[in-house]
Write a protein that holds these residues in place. Sequence first.
Motif, PDB file in Angstrom:
ATOM      1  N   ARG A 171       0.632  -1.182   0.232  1.00  0.00           N
ATOM      2  CA  ARG A 171       0.337   0.169   0.189  1.00  0.00           C
ATOM      3  C   ARG A 171       0.979   1.375   0.172  1.00  0.00           C
ATOM      4  O   ARG A 171       2.151   0.741   0.843  1.00  0.00           O
ATOM      5  N   LYS A 172       0.183   2.695  -0.636  1.00  0.00           N
ATOM      6  CA  LYS A 172       1.507   3.382  -0.351  1.00  0.00           C
ATOM      7  C   LYS A 172       0.764   3.791   1.150  1.00  0.00           C
ATOM      8  O   LYS A 172       0.578   3.373   1.713  1.00  0.00           O
ATOM      9  N   SER A 173       2.443   4.909   1.144  1.00  0.00           N
ATOM     10  CA  SER A 173       2.035   5.129   2.358  1.00  0.00           C
ATOM     11  C   SER A 173       1.253   6.963   3.038  1.00  0.00           C
ATOM     12  O   SER A 173       0.667   7.226   1.703  1.00  0.00           O
ATOM     13  N   LEU A 174       1.246   6.531   4.231  1.00  0.00           N
ATOM     14  CA  LEU A 174       0.109   7.988   4.732  1.00  0.00           C
ATOM     15  C   LEU A 174      -0.032   9.333   4.080  1.00  0.00           C
ATOM     16  O   LEU A 174      -0.780   9.617   3.249  1.00  0.00           O
ATOM     17  N   GLU A 176       1.828   9.213   1.378  1.00  0.00           N
ATOM     18  CA  GLU A 176       1.205  10.054  -0.681  1.00  0.00           C
ATOM     19  C   GLU A 176       0.020  10.204  -0.246  1.00  0.00           C
ATOM     20  O   GLU A 176      -0.470  10.625  -1.292  1.00  0.00           O
ATOM     21  N   VAL A 177      -1.010   9.629   0.533  1.00  0.00           N
ATOM     22  CA  VAL A 177      -2.828   9.928   0.437  1.00  0.00           C
ATOM     23  C   VAL A 177      -2.696  10.735   0.780  1.00  0.00           C
ATOM     24  O   VAL A 177      -4.376  11.508   0.032  1.00  0.00           O
ATOM     25  N   VAL A 178      -2.510  11.625   2.165  1.00  0.00           N
ATOM     26  CA  VAL A 178      -3.437  12.292   3.025  1.00  0.00           C
ATOM     27  C   VAL A 178      -2.745  13.669   2.294  1.00  0.00           C
ATOM     28  O   VAL A 178      -1.580  13.716   2.717  1.00  0.00           O
ATOM     29  N   ILE A 180      -1.597  17.594   2.566  1.00  0.00           N
ATOM     30  CA  ILE A 180      -1.986  17.989   4.320  1.00  0.00           C
ATOM     31  C   ILE A 180      -2.533  19.951   3.471  1.00  0.00           C
ATOM     32  O   ILE A 180      -3.998  20.254   4.248  1.00  0.00           O
ATOM     33  N   ASP A 181      -1.698  20.226   2.540  1.00  0.00           N
ATOM     34  CA  ASP A 181      -2.306  21.410   2.064  1.00  0.00           C
ATOM     35  C   ASP A 181      -2.957  21.781   0.252  1.00  0.00           C
ATOM     36  O   ASP A 181      -2.270  22.419  -0.029  1.00  0.00           O
ATOM     37  N   GLY A 182      -3.302  20.562   0.097  1.00  0.00           N
ATOM     38  CA  GLY A 182      -3.058  20.375  -1.786  1.00  0.00           C
ATOM     39  C   GLY A 182      -2.542  19.733  -2.529  1.00  0.00           C
ATOM     40  O   GLY A 182      -1.130  19.151  -2.067  1.00  0.00           O
ATOM     41  N   PHE A 183      -2.201  20.219  -3.949  1.00  0.00           N
ATOM     42  CA  PHE A 183      -0.904  19.337  -4.688  1.00  0.00           C
ATOM     43  C   PHE A 183      -0.396  20.122  -4.601  1.00  0.00           C
ATOM     44  O   PHE A 183      -0.457  21.451  -4.990  1.00  0.00           O
TER      45      PHE A 183
END
Length: 183
Positions: A171-174, A176-178, A180-183
């Motif tokens: 699985r992707k790490s946290l 990578e998917v959460v 924090i302040d957009g892309f």
Amino acid sequence: MNNLIEKRWSPRAFEDKAIEKEKLDEIFTAAGTAPSAFNAQPWRFIVGNKFQNKSVYEQIFSTLAPANKVWAENAPVLVLTVSEIVSSYNGKLNSTAEYDLGASTAYLSLQALELDVYVHQMSGFDTAMARDIFNIPEEMKPLSVIALGYLGDKNILPEALAEKESSKRVRKSLNEVVMIDGF
Ligand SMILES: Cc1cc2nc3c(=O)[nH]c(=O)nc-3n(C[C@H](O)[C@H](O)[C@H](O)COP(=O)(O)O)c2cc1C
């Protein structure tokens, strides 16, 4: 983590054993309790049961991609999922119909596992063929085929697939998917 979420994975080896009707009813009832936009409940399930309505089972099976046929033939139940993408309520496109179906299949998967029934979802199937076989109207979209069954012995599978049964879940790490302040 929730025990069922932790326990869930997508096997390819299923036992050659029917799933009890009461269990199937419970599984689909749980699927139907998922949240959906405007409570539209766009999900629909066409259920093919090897031990009950073999012809529907075989029709669903016939739509599968060859790589999925290799192992899915072990599953006692194959479900074709369909979502109502045009609302019967107002005739407008339901932009969350697919999202909602996904939520219901997540519910279905966890309820199944609670009853020791494992689930393996597939997008590898011929949607045009499914539409044709089951007279699925334009307002509805076939989205997946789901294999359900009790866990089987991995040695019933071809060697390469048997190995995959015990491979580690990646699985992707946290972070990578959460975002924090957009892309
Ligand atoms: C929408 C969807 C489509 C999938 N399609 C296939 C498929 O066609 N064939 C297959 O073997 N697995 C398929 N899978 C299973 C995924 O490969 C699997 O869920 C993923 O590798 C994570 O593994 P796990 O479910 O064991 O945790 C699909 C899963 C989902 C959710």
